[in-house]
Write a protein that holds these residues in place. Structure first.
Motif, PDB file in Angstrom:
ATOM      1  N   UNK A   1      35.407 -19.385 -17.763  1.00  0.00           N
ATOM      2  CA  UNK A   1      34.137 -20.100 -17.484  1.00  0.00           C
ATOM      3  C   UNK A   1      33.109 -19.541 -18.600  1.00  0.00           C
ATOM      4  N   UNK A   2      32.005 -20.331 -18.578  1.00  0.00           N
ATOM      5  CA  UNK A   2      31.182 -19.855 -19.538  1.00  0.00           C
ATOM      6  C   UNK A   2      30.447 -18.671 -19.129  1.00  0.00           C
ATOM      7  N   UNK A   3      30.292 -18.639 -17.903  1.00  0.00           N
ATOM      8  CA  UNK A   3      29.683 -17.451 -17.486  1.00  0.00           C
ATOM      9  C   UNK A   3      30.428 -16.165 -17.498  1.00  0.00           C
ATOM     10  N   UNK A   4      31.804 -16.151 -17.689  1.00  0.00           N
ATOM     11  CA  UNK A   4      32.676 -15.128 -17.852  1.00  0.00           C
ATOM     12  C   UNK A   4      32.370 -14.638 -19.184  1.00  0.00           C
ATOM     13  N   UNK A   5      32.334 -15.810 -20.189  1.00  0.00           N
ATOM     14  CA  UNK A   5      32.034 -15.510 -21.277  1.00  0.00           C
ATOM     15  C   UNK A   5      30.678 -14.701 -21.770  1.00  0.00           C
ATOM     16  N   UNK A   6      30.122 -15.351 -20.930  1.00  0.00           N
ATOM     17  CA  UNK A   6      28.436 -14.755 -21.167  1.00  0.00           C
ATOM     18  C   UNK A   6      27.982 -13.240 -20.689  1.00  0.00           C
ATOM     19  N   UNK A   7      28.828 -12.968 -19.601  1.00  0.00           N
ATOM     20  CA  UNK A   7      28.846 -11.656 -18.930  1.00  0.00           C
ATOM     21  C   UNK A   7      29.244 -10.628 -19.990  1.00  0.00           C
ATOM     22  N   UNK A   8      30.119 -11.009 -20.837  1.00  0.00           N
ATOM     23  CA  UNK A   8      30.783  -9.804 -22.038  1.00  0.00           C
ATOM     24  C   UNK A   8      29.412  -9.620 -23.076  1.00  0.00           C
ATOM     25  N   UNK A   9      28.993 -10.870 -23.330  1.00  0.00           N
ATOM     26  CA  UNK A   9      28.119 -11.252 -24.456  1.00  0.00           C
ATOM     27  C   UNK A   9      26.963 -10.321 -24.144  1.00  0.00           C
ATOM     28  N   UNK A  10      26.572 -10.502 -22.565  1.00  0.00           N
ATOM     29  CA  UNK A  10      25.217  -9.934 -22.291  1.00  0.00           C
ATOM     30  C   UNK A  10      25.424  -8.239 -22.132  1.00  0.00           C
ATOM     31  N   UNK A  11      26.592  -8.046 -21.865  1.00  0.00           N
ATOM     32  CA  UNK A  11      26.783  -6.480 -21.686  1.00  0.00           C
ATOM     33  C   UNK A  11      26.666  -5.899 -23.257  1.00  0.00           C
ATOM     34  N   UNK A  12      27.467  -6.514 -24.129  1.00  0.00           N
ATOM     35  CA  UNK A  12      27.321  -6.235 -25.503  1.00  0.00           C
ATOM     36  C   UNK A  12      25.871  -6.166 -26.060  1.00  0.00           C
ATOM     37  N   UNK A  13      25.168  -7.159 -25.623  1.00  0.00           N
ATOM     38  CA  UNK A  13      23.708  -7.205 -26.124  1.00  0.00           C
ATOM     39  C   UNK A  13      22.718  -6.647 -25.396  1.00  0.00           C
TER      40      UNK A  13
ATOM     41  N   UNK B   1      33.081 -11.673 -11.529  1.00  0.00           N
ATOM     42  CA  UNK B   1      32.905 -11.293 -13.128  1.00  0.00           C
ATOM     43  C   UNK B   1      32.717  -9.376 -13.475  1.00  0.00           C
ATOM     44  N   UNK B   2      32.738  -8.962 -12.301  1.00  0.00           N
ATOM     45  CA  UNK B   2      32.599  -7.541 -12.375  1.00  0.00           C
ATOM     46  C   UNK B   2      33.613  -6.930 -13.432  1.00  0.00           C
ATOM     47  N   UNK B   3      35.145  -7.344 -12.883  1.00  0.00           N
ATOM     48  CA  UNK B   3      36.109  -6.801 -13.629  1.00  0.00           C
ATOM     49  C   UNK B   3      36.845  -7.897 -14.677  1.00  0.00           C
ATOM     50  N   UNK B   4      36.046  -9.049 -14.935  1.00  0.00           N
ATOM     51  CA  UNK B   4      36.676 -10.159 -15.542  1.00  0.00           C
ATOM     52  C   UNK B   4      36.892  -9.802 -17.097  1.00  0.00           C
ATOM     53  N   UNK B   5      38.154 -10.289 -17.393  1.00  0.00           N
ATOM     54  CA  UNK B   5      38.650  -9.734 -19.070  1.00  0.00           C
ATOM     55  C   UNK B   5      38.588 -10.869 -19.939  1.00  0.00           C
ATOM     56  N   UNK B   6      38.035 -10.662 -21.054  1.00  0.00           N
ATOM     57  CA  UNK B   6      37.989 -11.754 -22.029  1.00  0.00           C
ATOM     58  C   UNK B   6      39.058 -11.871 -22.925  1.00  0.00           C
ATOM     59  N   UNK B   7      39.266 -12.684 -23.892  1.00  0.00           N
ATOM     60  CA  UNK B   7      40.758 -12.876 -24.808  1.00  0.00           C
ATOM     61  C   UNK B   7      41.268 -11.449 -24.931  1.00  0.00           C
ATOM     62  N   UNK B   8      40.717 -10.421 -25.466  1.00  0.00           N
ATOM     63  CA  UNK B   8      40.998  -9.050 -25.827  1.00  0.00           C
ATOM     64  C   UNK B   8      41.207  -8.204 -24.617  1.00  0.00           C
ATOM     65  N   UNK B   9      41.009  -8.711 -23.393  1.00  0.00           N
ATOM     66  CA  UNK B   9      41.346  -7.991 -22.328  1.00  0.00           C
ATOM     67  C   UNK B   9      40.009  -6.800 -21.853  1.00  0.00           C
TER      68      UNK B   9
ATOM     69  N   UNK C   1      36.409  -6.028 -20.423  1.00  0.00           N
ATOM     70  CA  UNK C   1      35.675  -6.151 -19.373  1.00  0.00           C
ATOM     71  C   UNK C   1      34.399  -5.874 -19.777  1.00  0.00           C
ATOM     72  N   UNK C   2      33.207  -6.516 -18.921  1.00  0.00           N
ATOM     73  CA  UNK C   2      31.799  -5.675 -19.101  1.00  0.00           C
ATOM     74  C   UNK C   2      31.759  -4.550 -19.413  1.00  0.00           C
ATOM     75  N   UNK C   3      32.477  -3.594 -18.608  1.00  0.00           N
ATOM     76  CA  UNK C   3      32.301  -2.173 -18.863  1.00  0.00           C
ATOM     77  C   UNK C   3      32.708  -1.854 -20.337  1.00  0.00           C
ATOM     78  N   UNK C   4      33.684  -2.413 -20.807  1.00  0.00           N
ATOM     79  CA  UNK C   4      34.356  -2.078 -22.033  1.00  0.00           C
ATOM     80  C   UNK C   4      32.914  -2.544 -23.095  1.00  0.00           C
ATOM     81  N   UNK C   5      32.272  -3.427 -22.963  1.00  0.00           N
ATOM     82  CA  UNK C   5      31.269  -3.851 -23.831  1.00  0.00           C
ATOM     83  C   UNK C   5      30.036  -3.144 -23.647  1.00  0.00           C
ATOM     84  N   UNK C   6      29.883  -2.735 -22.447  1.00  0.00           N
ATOM     85  CA  UNK C   6      28.677  -1.819 -22.114  1.00  0.00           C
ATOM     86  C   UNK C   6      29.115  -0.465 -22.953  1.00  0.00           C
ATOM     87  N   UNK C   7      30.144   0.089 -23.036  1.00  0.00           N
ATOM     88  CA  UNK C   7      30.390   1.184 -23.457  1.00  0.00           C
ATOM     89  C   UNK C   7      30.332   1.237 -25.199  1.00  0.00           C
TER      90      UNK C   7
END
Length: 236
Positions: free
Chosen positions: A2-14, A30-38, A40-46
């Motif tokens: 979903x678009x929200x799944x994509x944007x939660x990763x972008x939001x964490x990165x930004x 969405x807490x543990x949702x994985x993007x195309x590279x697997x 999660x928001x935690x990866x992107x926040x890190x």
């Protein structure tokens, strides 16, 4: 996806903490949702270094050790990126300090490669395996020697009381010891630290070369490094 799944990763990165909270409150999956590279928001926040988002995700019970498609956990990322506060937070939440990625690398290998000394200290204090080998058979000491990081080499050579001792002469897949790698890159200061700690100057790699016999970077730089090592440590 979903678009929200994509944007939660972008939001964490930004580093958009408000948006991350809103999205996860609306859809807890969405807490543990994985993007195309697997990731999660935690990866992107890190990745982005947002301590606030990392804390929020961990408070919501995000899976701290979930690997991405290449086996990287958030701890690998934070250690490599140099985000010490996030490393501390992840370890506090129970992150596995010994976990390896697809190349067999631990967080300590990455800290050594980037000369992140304070992070290295933290990882070792929390039980990182100093002598862990990756798939190229290299330890953190190989990594630190490759980059000539005298600070990180010193850290590994003097682990905290009660820790296992760092092996000085482990050979990697092609038979190179940390001393080989320090000499190959003409890091004379690093080489001397290793020699003074007991590195074997006569040990040959699979090509029959000793550390000081390596062609290495060649030229003036290599000659200077060899001369410095002999002057400070004597002949091999």
């Amino acid at each position: 996806m979903s678009t929200s799944a994509l944007s939660v990763h972008t939001a964490a990165l930004n580093r958009q903490v408000g948006l991350v909270r809103t999205l996860i409150t609306q859809d807890p999956k969405l807490l543990n949702a994985q993007d195309v590279d697997g990731r999660t928001p935690l990866h992107w926040a890190a990745t982005s270094g947002s301590l606030e988002i990392v804390r929020y995700l961990l408070d919501q019970n995000a899976q701290v050790d979930l690997p991405d498609n290449a086996g990287w956990t958030a701890l690998h990322i934070a250690s490599s990126a140099g985000h010490e506060d996030i490393v501390r937070e992840l370890l506090g939440a129970g992150a596995d300090v010994k976990k390896t990625n697809d190349k067999g690398l631990t967080a300590l290998h990455y800290a050594a490669s980037k000369s992140r000394i304070d992070i290295g200290k933290l990882l070792i204090d929390r039980g990182a395996d100093i002598n862990a080998r990756d798939k190229a058979n290299q330890t953190a000491l190989h990594r630190a020697a490759t980059t000539g990081s005298t600070g990180f080499i010193n850290l590994l050579l003097h682990p905290p009381e009660g820790s296992p001792k760092t092996r000085i002469n482990p050979a990697d897949r092609v038979g190179n010891t940390p001393l080989h790698l320090a000499m190959e890159s003409a890091y004379a200061e690093a080489a001397c630290l290793l020699i003074e700690a007991g590195a074997d100057r006569t040990r040959e790699n699979l090509d029959g070369e000793t550390p000081e016999g390596l062609e290495g970077v060649g030229g003036q730089e290599q000659r200077r490094a060899k001369a410095y090592v002999v002057e400070r440590c004597g002949e091999p």
